[in-house]
Design a protein around this motif. Sequence first.
Motif, PDB file in Angstrom:
ATOM      1  N   THR A 165       1.855 -15.911   9.784  1.00  0.00           N
ATOM      2  CA  THR A 165       0.975 -15.638   8.641  1.00  0.00           C
ATOM      3  C   THR A 165       1.784 -15.578   7.350  1.00  0.00           C
ATOM      4  OG1 THR A 165       1.199 -13.225   8.731  1.00  0.00           O
ATOM      5  CG2 THR A 165      -0.496 -14.220  10.148  1.00  0.00           C
ATOM      6  N   LEU A 166       1.100 -15.730   6.230  1.00  0.00           N
ATOM      7  CA  LEU A 166       1.766 -15.622   4.927  1.00  0.00           C
ATOM      8  C   LEU A 166       2.356 -14.221   4.760  1.00  0.00           C
ATOM      9  CD1 LEU A 166       2.526 -16.705   2.141  1.00  0.00           C
ATOM     10  CD2 LEU A 166       0.221 -16.116   1.352  1.00  0.00           C
ATOM     11  N   ARG A 167       1.596 -13.233   5.188  1.00  0.00           N
ATOM     12  CA  ARG A 167       2.048 -11.841   5.110  1.00  0.00           C
ATOM     13  C   ARG A 167       3.374 -11.663   5.865  1.00  0.00           C
ATOM     14  NH1 ARG A 167      -0.537  -7.626   3.267  1.00  0.00           N
ATOM     15  NH2 ARG A 167      -2.434  -8.726   2.730  1.00  0.00           N
ATOM     16  N   GLU A 168       3.445 -12.199   7.060  1.00  0.00           N
ATOM     17  CA  GLU A 168       4.691 -12.105   7.837  1.00  0.00           C
ATOM     18  C   GLU A 168       5.817 -12.881   7.164  1.00  0.00           C
ATOM     19  OE1 GLU A 168       2.893 -11.782  12.393  1.00  0.00           O
ATOM     20  OE2 GLU A 168       3.178 -13.745  11.498  1.00  0.00           O
ATOM     21  N   ASN A 169       5.493 -14.064   6.665  1.00  0.00           N
ATOM     22  CA  ASN A 169       6.547 -14.902   6.098  1.00  0.00           C
ATOM     23  C   ASN A 169       7.074 -14.364   4.778  1.00  0.00           C
ATOM     24  OD1 ASN A 169       6.678 -16.681   8.245  1.00  0.00           O
ATOM     25  ND2 ASN A 169       4.959 -17.900   7.464  1.00  0.00           N
ATOM     26  N   LEU A 170       6.268 -13.551   4.090  1.00  0.00           N
ATOM     27  CA  LEU A 170       6.756 -12.904   2.873  1.00  0.00           C
ATOM     28  C   LEU A 170       7.357 -11.532   3.173  1.00  0.00           C
ATOM     29  CD1 LEU A 170       3.927 -13.768   0.302  1.00  0.00           C
ATOM     30  CD2 LEU A 170       6.230 -14.733   0.419  1.00  0.00           C
ATOM     31  N   GLY A 171       7.337 -11.136   4.427  1.00  0.00           N
ATOM     32  CA  GLY A 171       7.873  -9.822   4.782  1.00  0.00           C
ATOM     33  C   GLY A 171       7.018  -8.684   4.252  1.00  0.00           C
ATOM     34  N   LEU A 172       5.717  -8.892   4.219  1.00  0.00           N
ATOM     35  CA  LEU A 172       4.818  -7.864   3.697  1.00  0.00           C
ATOM     36  C   LEU A 172       4.140  -7.103   4.829  1.00  0.00           C
ATOM     37  CD1 LEU A 172       3.065  -9.926   0.887  1.00  0.00           C
ATOM     38  CD2 LEU A 172       4.481  -7.891   0.521  1.00  0.00           C
ATOM     39  N   PRO A 173       4.007  -5.806   4.674  1.00  0.00           N
ATOM     40  CA  PRO A 173       3.216  -5.028   5.638  1.00  0.00           C
ATOM     41  C   PRO A 173       1.726  -5.268   5.391  1.00  0.00           C
ATOM     42  CG  PRO A 173       3.985  -3.597   3.885  1.00  0.00           C
ATOM     43  CD  PRO A 173       4.532  -4.970   3.590  1.00  0.00           C
ATOM     44  N   GLU A 174       0.886  -4.513   6.051  1.00  0.00           N
ATOM     45  CA  GLU A 174      -0.539  -4.759   5.840  1.00  0.00           C
ATOM     46  C   GLU A 174      -0.947  -4.382   4.429  1.00  0.00           C
ATOM     47  OE1 GLU A 174      -3.305  -2.689   8.312  1.00  0.00           O
ATOM     48  OE2 GLU A 174      -2.358  -0.771   8.018  1.00  0.00           O
ATOM     49  N   SER A 175      -2.145  -4.795   4.025  1.00  0.00           N
ATOM     50  CA  SER A 175      -2.470  -4.770   2.604  1.00  0.00           C
ATOM     51  C   SER A 175      -2.428  -3.339   2.046  1.00  0.00           C
ATOM     52  CB  SER A 175      -3.830  -5.402   2.362  1.00  0.00           C
ATOM     53  OG  SER A 175      -4.845  -4.462   2.568  1.00  0.00           O
ATOM     54  N   VAL A 176      -2.117  -3.284   0.753  1.00  0.00           N
ATOM     55  CA  VAL A 176      -1.881  -2.010   0.077  1.00  0.00           C
ATOM     56  C   VAL A 176      -3.061  -1.059   0.242  1.00  0.00           C
ATOM     57  CG1 VAL A 176      -1.362  -0.940  -2.139  1.00  0.00           C
ATOM     58  CG2 VAL A 176      -0.455  -3.202  -1.597  1.00  0.00           C
ATOM     59  N   GLY A 177      -4.258  -1.607   0.113  1.00  0.00           N
ATOM     60  CA  GLY A 177      -5.450  -0.772   0.176  1.00  0.00           C
ATOM     61  C   GLY A 177      -5.577  -0.048   1.513  1.00  0.00           C
ATOM     62  N   ARG A 178      -5.051  -0.665   2.564  1.00  0.00           N
ATOM     63  CA  ARG A 178      -5.141  -0.026   3.872  1.00  0.00           C
ATOM     64  C   ARG A 178      -4.048   1.014   4.074  1.00  0.00           C
ATOM     65  NH1 ARG A 178      -6.078  -4.881   8.145  1.00  0.00           N
ATOM     66  NH2 ARG A 178      -7.971  -5.744   7.247  1.00  0.00           N
ATOM     67  N   ARG A 179      -2.858   0.727   3.510  1.00  0.00           N
ATOM     68  CA  ARG A 179      -1.743   1.648   3.721  1.00  0.00           C
ATOM     69  C   ARG A 179      -1.884   2.884   2.853  1.00  0.00           C
ATOM     70  NH1 ARG A 179       2.772  -0.713   1.675  1.00  0.00           N
ATOM     71  NH2 ARG A 179       1.755  -2.615   0.994  1.00  0.00           N
ATOM     72  N   VAL A 180      -2.338   2.671   1.630  1.00  0.00           N
ATOM     73  CA  VAL A 180      -2.439   3.776   0.678  1.00  0.00           C
ATOM     74  C   VAL A 180      -3.892   3.792   0.195  1.00  0.00           C
ATOM     75  CG1 VAL A 180      -1.299   4.866  -1.289  1.00  0.00           C
ATOM     76  CG2 VAL A 180      -0.106   3.079  -0.015  1.00  0.00           C
ATOM     77  N   PRO A 181      -4.789   4.313   1.013  1.00  0.00           N
ATOM     78  CA  PRO A 181      -6.217   4.124   0.754  1.00  0.00           C
ATOM     79  C   PRO A 181      -6.660   4.593  -0.620  1.00  0.00           C
ATOM     80  CG  PRO A 181      -5.855   5.117   2.916  1.00  0.00           C
ATOM     81  CD  PRO A 181      -4.536   5.097   2.231  1.00  0.00           C
ATOM     82  N   GLU A 182      -6.054   5.639  -1.144  1.00  0.00           N
ATOM     83  CA  GLU A 182      -6.525   6.115  -2.445  1.00  0.00           C
ATOM     84  C   GLU A 182      -6.269   5.084  -3.557  1.00  0.00           C
ATOM     85  OE1 GLU A 182      -2.534   8.216  -1.684  1.00  0.00           O
ATOM     86  OE2 GLU A 182      -4.243   7.493  -0.553  1.00  0.00           O
ATOM     87  N   LEU A 183      -5.336   4.166  -3.298  1.00  0.00           N
ATOM     88  CA  LEU A 183      -5.058   3.142  -4.302  1.00  0.00           C
ATOM     89  C   LEU A 183      -6.175   2.123  -4.391  1.00  0.00           C
ATOM     90  CD1 LEU A 183      -1.269   2.449  -3.816  1.00  0.00           C
ATOM     91  CD2 LEU A 183      -2.416   4.033  -5.358  1.00  0.00           C
TER      92      LEU A 183
END
Lengths: 369, 468
Positions: free
Chosen positions: B436-454
């Motif tokens: 996935t693009l997320r994996e290939n960019l070394g990104l964790p799951e989307s910001v909204g899920r990790r830091v819900p208040e954001l």
Amino acid sequence: MTSTGRPLVGLELDGAGAHPAASALSAETPARALAPDRLAAAARAAEDAGFDLVWLAAARPWDAAALAGGSGHGRLEPVEAAAFLAAVTTRVGLVAETTVAGAEPFHLANRLASLDWAAQGRAGWAPVWSTEQHAPAGGSGSSEHTEHQEVVDAVRALWDTWEDGVFLADEATGRFLDLDRWHYADVRGEHVSVKGPSITPRPPQGHLPVLGYGPGADLVRVGGADPADAASRADAARAAGARVVLDVEVLLDGDHPAADRLAALDARATWAPTGQLRLVGSPAAVAETLAGLAPHVDAIRLDPAVRAVDAPLLATHVLPALASPGTRAASSGGGSRLRDALGLTPAQNRFTLAREGGATTPTAGGRAA
Amino acid sequence: MTTDPRSDPRRDHDYARPDARIHLNLFQPFGPVYEWSRTPRPQDYYEFEQYAQLVATAERGLFSAVFLGESLRLREHLGALNDIAITGRPDALTLFAYLAARTTSIGFVATLNTTYSEPAELARRLATVDLLTGGRAGWNVVTTHNAWTGENFRRGGYLAAADRYRRAEEYVAAVQELWDAFPADGAPRPVARHGAFVDVEVLPSVPASPQGQTVYFQAGDSDEGRDFAARRAEGVFTHHIEHDEAVAFTADLRRRARAYGRPGDDLKVFPGAAVVVAETDAEARDKARHFRDVFLTERRIRQVVESVWGRDLSDELDVDGALPAEGPSVTEQTLTHGVVNSADDPRRKAAEWRALAAERGLTVRGLVEHLTSTREFVGSPGTVADELAHLVRSDAFDGLNVTPQAFPDGLDDVVDLLVPALQERGVYPEAYAGTTLRENLGLPESVGRRVPELALLPAGGAAVEGAA
């Protein structure tokens, strides 16, 4: 895809099938059911079987109920799904439905023109009014009809904004494009307005064939309560000067008789009438009925009740009855355009006509209004 | 080329990120400057097969993504459509859906405006491409405000600037909620949002892709834009290339992200740049000069001046002479043309240019060349790779958006010459990290899920900056 004098035959690829309970027979997750390899395989199978068209619906009348009940598979956006299929097929026509209520003609024109570039002239457009309702409501002159017509017209106007021959690429003068062949659309209607030109150059077919509702369609979609009703609707449309595509839902004898299969499906979810002609029975009987309707129509869209079961039966038992042996093989030369296959005349360009007719168009010459 | 480990540059510097790797993206600008005579048919610039060839080269070179900007109205010059450049293009998502079947690993980032579309439709289209690519899609979020662009839409230009940004925030929140409301292995749940600007009540119809949510990009240099990126974005497009300036910019973004409870390195920074490589530094310089000459035609030079003067100067302007002595008489800048934009005052701009030309002794040609010069990486593979390795280890950026100078073979030298040199230096992958693009960019799951208040809308809203 060359005109054979017989109706072209298309296969609907949407979801698990036309019956709202079709997806309930499958244990797959929605993401798996909609996986790209699955879509590609379905389109290739249809092409190899000899279907002239594959069709991608934008909506089903029972969508919301099925999805909310957890039994629906969802659906990919038809234009993007068709563009994907353009890369994995070579001959079959690719018809994408889009809704037009509230739609921006500018986006539609660019997306659909791009689809035709992707498919090298094999794309068709089936505009439907909304996800809940295929045809615009009210008679001609109703607000819905007017908006529907304005959207289709605006999209076609945008497709004309880049005339054939617009590309100069003249390094000596530094001009890539010919301003005499590049135009504003300047559409101002009751419901839509758009300046233009389109972002995507004119589609390879000039205009994608429009398979839809109302006087603006190249092929008018008809259904019917029964075959006789469908024939008379088709005849009426032809008498009004239209070409006709017949929408048919089909449920065939498989491992169990069609009537038993229908009863089992209906026990899970009611299949309310949709306005499409609905044929339930043996492949031979359905093939005979369709062969009887063939002279009345220019294309037939077959919508299998349960795609996994009915599509292969249609390919094996029904499709051959709709074409004399060899015609479909002969029609499979790559590179032919859907307009030609549907027997449509080449698309005219309003700006080319205006110039060649000597008339002055208010928007020619690339000058801003 | 450094092969002696004792002179490994990583040991000579106290690098912020000694083991960092650089990402490369393919970026095609909207009016690309190619030599037209190299292509037998001008229509080839729009052929999907040609795009497939270009993208295949990028994928062979392990590029992270293809990034396309968006244009919602074709450029004009002096009241007419501008015929000077290759313009017009396939719709990005339609093109990406096609390329999904022609590629296996490279990502696809589409710039999509929130001003002239509805969130439910945009969410469906992007989710479709994300599913068709097996999780390789990204969204670069932009807004537009001018009535000129609005003329192409029934929705038109109907919002004040401040409201436009608030609408964009509501829009993004709605799209992301729609994506999360249909998990890959479950049933969809209805989404109802009734904001001041975005009203959505819909059941999503496209299930999530293997990467969960498409990767979220945005542009932004202003204070507000940086803050918005720090809160929400996973990729940021910039133009900061020079070492000190780029290091400061990236450090600032990461600091802001940490203030929002993010790790900071979950924000990938991508400046755009031209990369010109050849076997030797001298050859590369010649090549860069050649591309510059192709770009600076007399018509283009004249257009830059005309866009400020507001009138046709073809009979009076000598591009190898001085700027016109008189004018401009117009007081409003109506055209955006590369180095000129509609916020400028034409008379002030002309005075600025006259002063610059006088100070440096520049002809019109020299002046425009100076004004339009962009930062390039030019040199032999070793020279450019050393430079890029230094920059990425210094945390100046995470990757580059590389603009090819020809179509469809404009990335051949980068892939065949530069990529191996980067790999030798340990700053470039040997294979795609994942699917996935997320994996290939070394990104964790989307910001909204990790830091819900954001994911919640901040009071007052913030700006999303427009990008071409």
